[in-house]
Design an enzyme around this catalytic site. Structure first.
Site, mmCIF file in Angstrom:
data_model
loop_
_atom_site.group_PDB
_atom_site.id
_atom_site.type_symbol
_atom_site.label_atom_id
_atom_site.label_comp_id
_atom_site.label_asym_id
_atom_site.label_seq_id
_atom_site.Cartn_x
_atom_site.Cartn_y
_atom_site.Cartn_z
ATOM 1 N N MET A 144 0.859 -1.188 0.000
ATOM 2 C CA MET A 144 0.000 0.000 0.000
ATOM 3 C C MET A 144 0.901 1.247 0.000
ATOM 4 O O MET A 144 0.490 2.327 0.416
ATOM 5 C CB MET A 144 -0.920 -0.026 1.214
ATOM 6 C CG MET A 144 -1.878 -1.219 1.167
ATOM 7 S SD MET A 144 -3.445 -0.948 1.991
ATOM 8 C CE MET A 144 -2.918 -0.736 3.663
ATOM 9 N N GLY A 145 2.147 1.058 -0.436
ATOM 10 C CA GLY A 145 3.067 2.186 -0.548
ATOM 11 C C GLY A 145 3.644 2.617 0.778
ATOM 12 O O GLY A 145 3.633 1.861 1.748
ATOM 13 N N SER A 146 4.176 3.857 0.792
ATOM 14 C CA SER A 146 4.894 4.373 1.956
ATOM 15 C C SER A 146 5.973 3.353 2.350
ATOM 16 O O SER A 146 6.041 2.888 3.485
ATOM 17 C CB SER A 146 3.894 4.621 3.093
ATOM 18 O OG SER A 146 4.509 5.323 4.112
ATOM 19 N N LEU A 147 6.797 3.056 1.362
ATOM 20 C CA LEU A 147 7.708 1.912 1.469
ATOM 21 C C LEU A 147 8.784 2.114 2.535
ATOM 22 O O LEU A 147 9.315 3.212 2.703
ATOM 23 C CB LEU A 147 8.375 1.662 0.110
ATOM 24 C CG LEU A 147 7.409 1.420 -1.061
ATOM 25 C CD1 LEU A 147 8.178 1.254 -2.363
ATOM 26 C CD2 LEU A 147 6.523 0.207 -0.822
ATOM 27 N N GLY A 188 11.016 -2.949 5.464
ATOM 28 C CA GLY A 188 10.271 -4.216 5.414
ATOM 29 C C GLY A 188 9.932 -4.560 3.968
ATOM 30 O O GLY A 188 10.168 -5.679 3.503
ATOM 31 N N HIS A 189 9.404 -3.559 3.242
ATOM 32 C CA HIS A 189 9.080 -3.785 1.825
ATOM 33 C C HIS A 189 10.361 -4.051 1.026
ATOM 34 O O HIS A 189 10.386 -4.906 0.145
ATOM 35 C CB HIS A 189 8.393 -2.550 1.214
ATOM 36 C CG HIS A 189 7.098 -2.181 1.864
ATOM 37 N ND1 HIS A 189 6.947 -1.051 2.635
ATOM 38 C CD2 HIS A 189 5.888 -2.789 1.863
ATOM 39 C CE1 HIS A 189 5.708 -0.958 3.065
ATOM 40 N NE2 HIS A 189 5.030 -2.009 2.617
ATOM 41 N N GLN A 205 -2.856 -12.101 8.054
ATOM 42 C CA GLN A 205 -3.151 -11.829 6.639
ATOM 43 C C GLN A 205 -2.632 -12.975 5.762
ATOM 44 O O GLN A 205 -3.335 -13.480 4.887
ATOM 45 C CB GLN A 205 -2.484 -10.501 6.251
ATOM 46 C CG GLN A 205 -2.476 -10.207 4.767
ATOM 47 C CD GLN A 205 -2.097 -8.764 4.474
ATOM 48 O OE1 GLN A 205 -2.939 -7.883 4.579
ATOM 49 N NE2 GLN A 205 -0.857 -8.501 4.103
ATOM 50 N N LEU A 209 8.806 -2.871 11.587
ATOM 51 C CA LEU A 209 8.664 -1.729 10.686
ATOM 52 C C LEU A 209 7.255 -1.738 10.101
ATOM 53 O O LEU A 209 6.728 -2.800 9.764
ATOM 54 C CB LEU A 209 9.697 -1.795 9.569
ATOM 55 C CG LEU A 209 11.147 -1.776 10.022
ATOM 56 C CD1 LEU A 209 12.069 -1.562 8.827
ATOM 57 C CD2 LEU A 209 11.428 -0.699 11.056
HETATM 58 O O1 PAF Z 1 -0.256 -5.750 3.683
HETATM 59 C C1 PAF Z 1 -0.638 -4.854 2.906
HETATM 60 O O2 PAF Z 1 0.056 -3.864 2.631
HETATM 61 C C2 PAF Z 1 -2.027 -4.954 2.296
HETATM 62 O O3 PAF Z 1 -2.928 -5.549 3.158
HETATM 63 C C3 PAF Z 1 -2.031 -5.666 0.936
HETATM 64 C C4 PAF Z 1 -1.552 -7.095 1.058
HETATM 65 C C5 PAF Z 1 -1.134 -4.907 -0.043
HETATM 66 C C6 PAF Z 1 -3.453 -5.685 0.359
HETATM 67 O O4 PAF Z 1 -3.968 -4.415 0.201
#
Ligand code: PAF
Length: 269
Positions: free
Chosen positions: A26-29, A32-33, A149, A179
């Site tokens: 969902m951005g704002s990297l 962790g990303h 999730q 993070l």
């Molecule tokens: O974990 C997230 O950032 C969100 O839940 C995802 C998996 C991108 C779905 O919108």
């Protein structure tokens, strides 16, 4: 890096390619990303990242509005990492007429965040179903900070999608705070208090490993944590295989969701 906003154009570009790794965000990297993308780049020939702040997974409109967004900075990070494709769809592209905005989950799965954030995972499953079916990646990379999730995506979507789900370890700062994009919304003081909470959770994990039937331990730690935040949504010990409360000394995880002012944070240890 090629940037796409529509499924059709994206599909023309990537569908014939064999080994695609997909990192949905969902951005704002943050780191962790970045760690997920690095893992994806090692394992997959081509990597696609998506950025879409999915409105249907927010049970609170205000939370959706204030969710951190930093698209320009994110694009720079992804370009620097030599990511192959970035997908930034509009809401209209994702939720065209007739597209499901929610996928229901069973009553027995309504625990932890599925109970305290009503409708959240139903929205996550809908967006992941939509993205996965169209992107058709070989691997899907998800971070274990969002343990529930991953559990629900595996349980509800794995059968209907071709991708293998790769579960990647949670990245923490030096003080063990996981993070999260939401950390950007914390005041300095709340950030420090959250770091203290992480420390307490790691202590609690050690103590439960020694004496896992001692329920009063949880209550004692709830009390300590309560003094470091505004509200605890839950602090529970569960079995990581099925999220039931049937745990054993070798097989348990602590799950927490708490609020610092109106910022909701989660962790699992
Ligand atoms: O974990 C997230 O950032 C969100 O839940 C995802 C998996 C991108 C779905 O919108």
């Amino acid at each position: 890096m090629k940037i796409f906003e529509s499924f059709n154009i994206l599909k023309k570009e990537i569908n014939f390619k064999q080994n695609i790794g997909f990192v949905p965000t969902m951005g704002s990297l943050h780191r962790g990303h970045i760690s997920l993308i690095k893992i994806a780049k090692k394992k997959s020939k081509k990597v696609i990242v998506s950025i879409f702040v999915n409105p249907t997974q927010f049970n609170d409109k205000k939370d959706f509005i204030k969710y951190p967004r930093s698209l320009k900075k994110d694009i720079l990070i992804l370009k620097k990492m030599n990511v192959d494709y970035l997908f930034i769809p509009t809401e209209n592209e994702i939720y065209k007429k007739g597209i499901k905005k929610k996928i229901n989950i069973l009553k027995k799965d309504r625990v932890l965040c599925a109970k305290s954030r009503k409708g959240h995972f139903e929205g996550v499953l809908a967006i992941m179903n939509r993205l996965m079916k169209n992107i058709n990646a070989k691997y899907l990379y998800l971070g274990e900070k969002d343990f529930q999730q991953i559990y629900l995506i595996k349980k509800y979507l794995q059968k209907s999608i071709n991708s293998k789900i790769v579960s990647c370890k949670c990245i923490r700062n030096k003080k063990k705070l996981p993070l999260s994009s939401r950390n950007n919304l914390l005041s300095k003081n709340s950030y420090k208090r959250s770091e203290k909470i992480s420390k307490l959770l790691f202590n609690l994990k050690k103590l439960i490993s020694k004496d896992f039937k001692n329920i009063s331990l949880i209550n004692f730690y709830k009390y300590k944590i309560k003094n470091l935040c505004d509200k605890i949504d839950y602090l529970e010990v569960r079995n990581p295989n099925n999220l039931s409360s049937q745990i054993s000394v070798k097989n348990f995880k602590i799950f927490i969701a708490y609020k610092q002012k109106n910022v909701r944070l989660i962790d699992n240890i």
